[in-house]
Design a protein around this motif. Structure first.
Motif, PDB file in Angstrom:
ATOM      1  N   ASP A 295       1.064  -1.312  -0.129  1.00 38.95           N
ATOM      2  CA  ASP A 295      -0.222  -0.014  -0.170  1.00 38.95           C
ATOM      3  C   ASP A 295       0.921   1.341   0.105  1.00 38.95           C
ATOM      4  OD1 ASP A 295      -2.773  -1.523   0.554  1.00 38.95           O
ATOM      5  OD2 ASP A 295      -1.713  -1.897   2.468  1.00 38.95           O
ATOM      6  N   VAL A 296       1.990   0.803   0.646  1.00 38.01           N
ATOM      7  CA  VAL A 296       2.685   2.691   0.676  1.00 38.01           C
ATOM      8  C   VAL A 296       4.723   1.705   0.896  1.00 38.01           C
ATOM      9  CG1 VAL A 296       3.528   4.591   2.254  1.00 38.01           C
ATOM     10  CG2 VAL A 296       0.807   3.692   2.434  1.00 38.01           C
ATOM     11  N   LEU A 297       5.099   2.535   0.306  1.00 41.73           N
ATOM     12  CA  LEU A 297       6.554   2.429   0.046  1.00 41.73           C
ATOM     13  C   LEU A 297       7.054   3.517   0.894  1.00 41.73           C
ATOM     14  CD1 LEU A 297       7.524   2.980  -3.658  1.00 41.73           C
ATOM     15  CD2 LEU A 297       6.536   0.861  -2.228  1.00 41.73           C
ATOM     16  N   VAL A 298       8.040   2.723   1.925  1.00 44.69           N
ATOM     17  CA  VAL A 298       9.036   3.334   3.008  1.00 44.69           C
ATOM     18  C   VAL A 298      10.373   3.835   3.013  1.00 44.69           C
ATOM     19  CG1 VAL A 298       8.892   3.824   4.932  1.00 44.69           C
ATOM     20  CG2 VAL A 298       6.667   3.530   4.395  1.00 44.69           C
ATOM     21  N   THR A 299      10.728   5.102   3.191  1.00 50.48           N
ATOM     22  CA  THR A 299      12.206   4.405   3.273  1.00 50.48           C
ATOM     23  C   THR A 299      12.738   5.816   4.369  1.00 50.48           C
ATOM     24  OG1 THR A 299      12.133   6.814   1.267  1.00 50.48           O
ATOM     25  CG2 THR A 299      12.292   4.034   0.576  1.00 50.48           C
ATOM     26  N   GLY A 300      14.159   5.468   3.971  1.00 53.83           N
ATOM     27  CA  GLY A 300      15.235   6.253   5.259  1.00 53.83           C
ATOM     28  C   GLY A 300      16.251   6.980   4.876  1.00 53.83           C
ATOM     29  N   PHE A 301      17.139   6.630   5.762  1.00 52.67           N
ATOM     30  CA  PHE A 301      18.166   7.216   5.752  1.00 52.67           C
ATOM     31  C   PHE A 301      19.265   7.324   7.174  1.00 52.67           C
ATOM     32  CE2 PHE A 301      22.043   9.501   4.027  1.00 52.67           C
ATOM     33  CZ  PHE A 301      21.860   9.631   3.003  1.00 52.67           C
ATOM     34  N   ASP A 302      20.249   6.716   6.773  1.00 48.97           N
ATOM     35  CA  ASP A 302      21.018   6.683   7.975  1.00 48.97           C
ATOM     36  C   ASP A 302      21.797   5.355   7.852  1.00 48.97           C
ATOM     37  OD1 ASP A 302      21.753   9.393   8.556  1.00 48.97           O
ATOM     38  OD2 ASP A 302      20.268   8.568  10.008  1.00 48.97           O
ATOM     39  N   GLY A 303      21.483   3.931   7.586  1.00 51.16           N
ATOM     40  CA  GLY A 303      21.459   2.594   7.926  1.00 51.16           C
ATOM     41  C   GLY A 303      21.754   1.982   9.374  1.00 51.16           C
ATOM     42  N   ILE A 304      20.601   2.968  10.133  1.00 53.25           N
ATOM     43  CA  ILE A 304      21.170   1.921  11.490  1.00 53.25           C
ATOM     44  C   ILE A 304      20.480   0.554  11.638  1.00 53.25           C
ATOM     45  CG2 ILE A 304      20.973   4.280  12.608  1.00 53.25           C
ATOM     46  CD1 ILE A 304      18.290   3.756  13.452  1.00 53.25           C
ATOM     47  N   THR A 305      21.348   0.352  13.007  1.00 53.83           N
ATOM     48  CA  THR A 305      21.189  -1.268  12.995  1.00 53.83           C
ATOM     49  C   THR A 305      19.431  -1.988  12.835  1.00 53.83           C
ATOM     50  OG1 THR A 305      23.336  -1.549  14.125  1.00 53.83           O
ATOM     51  CG2 THR A 305      21.410  -3.681  14.406  1.00 53.83           C
ATOM     52  N   ALA A 306      18.883  -0.113  13.545  1.00 51.74           N
ATOM     53  CA  ALA A 306      17.169  -1.100  13.897  1.00 51.74           C
ATOM     54  C   ALA A 306      16.562  -1.229  12.429  1.00 51.74           C
ATOM     55  CB  ALA A 306      16.807  -0.329  14.382  1.00 51.74           C
ATOM     56  N   GLY A 307      16.742  -1.004  11.106  1.00 48.86           N
ATOM     57  CA  GLY A 307      16.361  -0.836  10.277  1.00 48.86           C
ATOM     58  C   GLY A 307      16.489  -2.126   9.736  1.00 48.86           C
ATOM     59  N   ARG A 308      18.084  -3.306  10.022  1.00 47.09           N
ATOM     60  CA  ARG A 308      17.648  -4.699   9.250  1.00 47.09           C
ATOM     61  C   ARG A 308      16.704  -5.812  10.029  1.00 47.09           C
ATOM     62  NH1 ARG A 308      23.833  -3.550   9.857  1.00 47.09           N
ATOM     63  NH2 ARG A 308      23.062  -5.485  11.307  1.00 47.09           N
ATOM     64  N   HIS A 309      16.097  -4.826  11.116  1.00 46.49           N
ATOM     65  CA  HIS A 309      14.856  -6.035  12.469  1.00 46.49           C
ATOM     66  C   HIS A 309      14.114  -5.263  12.124  1.00 46.49           C
ATOM     67  CE1 HIS A 309      18.929  -7.780  13.271  1.00 46.49           C
ATOM     68  NE2 HIS A 309      19.905  -6.658  13.359  1.00 46.49           N
ATOM     69  N   SER A 310      14.019  -4.413  11.209  1.00 53.00           N
ATOM     70  CA  SER A 310      12.228  -3.647  11.789  1.00 53.00           C
ATOM     71  C   SER A 310      10.831  -4.929  10.779  1.00 53.00           C
ATOM     72  CB  SER A 310      12.270  -2.183  10.928  1.00 53.00           C
ATOM     73  OG  SER A 310      12.539  -2.063   9.225  1.00 53.00           O
ATOM     74  N   ARG A 311      10.050  -4.787  10.492  1.00 55.93           N
ATOM     75  CA  ARG A 311       8.896  -5.171   9.782  1.00 55.93           C
ATOM     76  C   ARG A 311       8.171  -4.485   9.222  1.00 55.93           C
ATOM     77  NH1 ARG A 311       5.875  -8.857  14.374  1.00 55.93           N
ATOM     78  NH2 ARG A 311       5.429  -6.879  15.141  1.00 55.93           N
ATOM     79  N   PRO A 312       8.236  -4.542   7.679  1.00 58.76           N
ATOM     80  CA  PRO A 312       9.716  -4.641   7.008  1.00 58.76           C
ATOM     81  C   PRO A 312      10.888  -4.045   7.476  1.00 58.76           C
ATOM     82  CG  PRO A 312       8.075  -3.710   5.685  1.00 58.76           C
ATOM     83  CD  PRO A 312       7.011  -3.490   6.800  1.00 58.76           C
ATOM     84  N   ARG A 313      12.213  -5.021   6.822  1.00 63.73           N
ATOM     85  CA  ARG A 313      12.963  -4.619   7.232  1.00 63.73           C
ATOM     86  C   ARG A 313      12.900  -3.165   6.120  1.00 63.73           C
ATOM     87  NH1 ARG A 313      17.719  -7.491   5.691  1.00 63.73           N
ATOM     88  NH2 ARG A 313      16.697  -7.912   3.580  1.00 63.73           N
ATOM     89  N   LEU A 314      13.669  -1.972   6.538  1.00 67.94           N
ATOM     90  CA  LEU A 314      13.353  -0.797   6.229  1.00 67.94           C
ATOM     91  C   LEU A 314      14.917  -0.444   5.007  1.00 67.94           C
ATOM     92  CD1 LEU A 314      12.349   2.315   5.932  1.00 67.94           C
ATOM     93  CD2 LEU A 314      14.563   2.326   7.623  1.00 67.94           C
ATOM     94  N   THR A 315      14.491   0.502   3.540  1.00 64.88           N
ATOM     95  CA  THR A 315      15.108   0.687   2.506  1.00 64.88           C
ATOM     96  C   THR A 315      15.720   1.712   2.871  1.00 64.88           C
ATOM     97  OG1 THR A 315      13.637  -0.725   0.737  1.00 64.88           O
ATOM     98  CG2 THR A 315      14.664   1.249   0.398  1.00 64.88           C
ATOM     99  N   THR A 316      17.208   1.624   2.654  1.00 63.41           N
ATOM    100  CA  THR A 316      17.239   3.240   3.142  1.00 63.41           C
ATOM    101  C   THR A 316      18.508   3.463   2.295  1.00 63.41           C
ATOM    102  OG1 THR A 316      18.646   4.211   5.041  1.00 63.41           O
ATOM    103  CG2 THR A 316      18.745   1.627   4.853  1.00 63.41           C
ATOM    104  N   VAL A 317      19.451   4.193   2.919  1.00 64.24           N
ATOM    105  CA  VAL A 317      20.539   4.795   2.833  1.00 64.24           C
ATOM    106  C   VAL A 317      21.552   4.840   3.591  1.00 64.24           C
ATOM    107  CG1 VAL A 317      22.356   6.926   1.492  1.00 64.24           C
ATOM    108  CG2 VAL A 317      20.167   6.701   0.482  1.00 64.24           C
ATOM    109  N   HIS A 318      22.957   3.800   3.863  1.00 60.06           N
ATOM    110  CA  HIS A 318      23.628   3.779   4.929  1.00 60.06           C
ATOM    111  C   HIS A 318      24.500   4.232   4.134  1.00 60.06           C
ATOM    112  CE1 HIS A 318      27.375   1.408   6.258  1.00 60.06           C
ATOM    113  NE2 HIS A 318      25.632   1.148   7.590  1.00 60.06           N
TER     114      HIS A 318
END
Length: 361
Positions: A295-318
């Protein structure tokens, strides 16, 4: 009282020169492993403790590098310590606390890198966290105790930094490079966000997008927002055709902003200027039964460890947060070795990491 062992005793016990003992204690990585182990064994056997004060007087250095992160401890409550009580008090975890368990992870990673590099080069690291009006006084105080100082961009007035830089090297962390007398260490914020946003806008063909920027005083956020605007231009979108909101880089702020977004029309994509904001957005979407990425795409920025373990795992800029800390220490020590160096600018590369919250097309 027995006579305290000296560096001469360590050298004699380990069968090396005094200079080698000094190198092992100041820059252990620069000495061969078997020699280093022999010297350290002698140090342990003799109970030798090097005198930092003596070394500092001899070299006119403290062998300490300062790292100033204002507000780094603001999430720690100011509670008095009651030394008279040792009770173990049960508490009830009712899941009502919405505070973030990932606060300051960016700073934690930068700090870890600075610690690694400082140890490798034979320096100790002094970390200071200042709040409000105490910042300038704290910077002045820590500058008198260290050989060099790394500070976060836009957190200390340039006039004060220029005053400090007359005595010790000063490195600016994060933010755009400027024409000044300081060394700068930053990540490629603008190009990183531009690449990620183009992937959402062009790769996924999204036009209905919300961008959540960070606080206006963030040294990195302005570059990331500029990168997002560049991506809009790349896709032929006018800025007024998308919603740009501001939050505070925290998970709670992400939750509050997500609620504001969903109070209007639900967008197809929400791009966030940092990971903690994005994690807060994911929290709200999950609570409301809104599927990510369907339904919705979500992205972040930084690449912190928590983003690898979120549900769903977070697309980001590391961004290489550990390497930022290491590069800051490297810049300081390079200027200690050669004060005549021209101002240096180090921009570290970033990586777009595609995960389930905005998957590969």
């Amino acid at each position: 009282m027995a006579k305290a062992p000296t560096v001469y005793d360590v050298a004699e016990r380990s069968g090396v020169s005094i200079a080698t003992v000094s190198r092992v204690l100041r820059s252990p990585a620069a000495v061969r492993e078997h020699t280093r182990e022999r010297v350290l064994a002698a140090v342990t056997e003799l109970g030798y403790v090097p005198s930092a004060a003596a070394r500092g007087l001899a070299a006119r250095r403290t062998n300490v590098i300062g790292l100033f992160f204002p507000g780094h401890d603001e999430t720690v409550p100011d509670q008095p310590v009651d030394s008279a009580r040792g009770d173990t008090v049960p508490i009830v975890d009712d899941d009502s606390d919405t505070s973030s368990d990932t606060e300051n992870l960016y700073f934690d990673e930068v700090l870890r890198g600075a610690e690694i590099e400082a140890w490798r080069r034979g320096f100790a690291l002094m970390v200071a966290a200042g709040r409000g009006s105490s910042r300038e006084a704290l910077v002045t105080d820590i500058a008198g105790r260290v050989d060099g100082l790394a500070v976060l961009a836009r957190t200390v007035p340039d006039e004060l930094l220029a005053y400090v830089a007359r005595r010790i090297p000063v490195v600016i962390l994060a933010g755009a490079q400027r024409e000044d007398a300081f060394d700068h260490v930053s990540a490629s914020n603008g190009p990183g966000m531009r690449t990620l946003a183009n992937y959402v806008l062009q790769g996924h063909g999204v036009r209905d997008v919300v961008y959540i920027a960070g606080p206006t005083d963030s040294p990195d956020d302005a570059e990331r927002l500029a990168g997002f605007r560049d991506a809009l231009a790349d896709s032929g979108l006018a800025e007024h055709s998308v919603r740009i909101l501001r939050s505070d880089f925290t998970r709670d702020g992400g939750r509050a902003t997500a609620a504001r977004i969903l109070a209007a029309d639900r967008p197809r994509a929400i791009l966030c200027s940092n990971d903690e904001t994005a994690l807060g957005v994911l929290d709200v979407l999950e609570q409301r039964g809104i599927r990510v990425p369907e339904d919705v795409l979500v992205t972040g920025f930084d690449g912190i460890t928590a983003g690898r373990h979120s549900r769903p795992r977070l697309t980001t800029v590391h961004q290489p947060m550990v390497e930022l800390g290491r590069a800051a220490v490297h810049a300081i020590t390079a200027r200690l070795d050669d004060p005549t160096l021209d101002p240096q600018a180090f921009t570290l590369p970033v990586e777009v990491v595609l995960r389930e919250s905005c998957p590969r097309v």
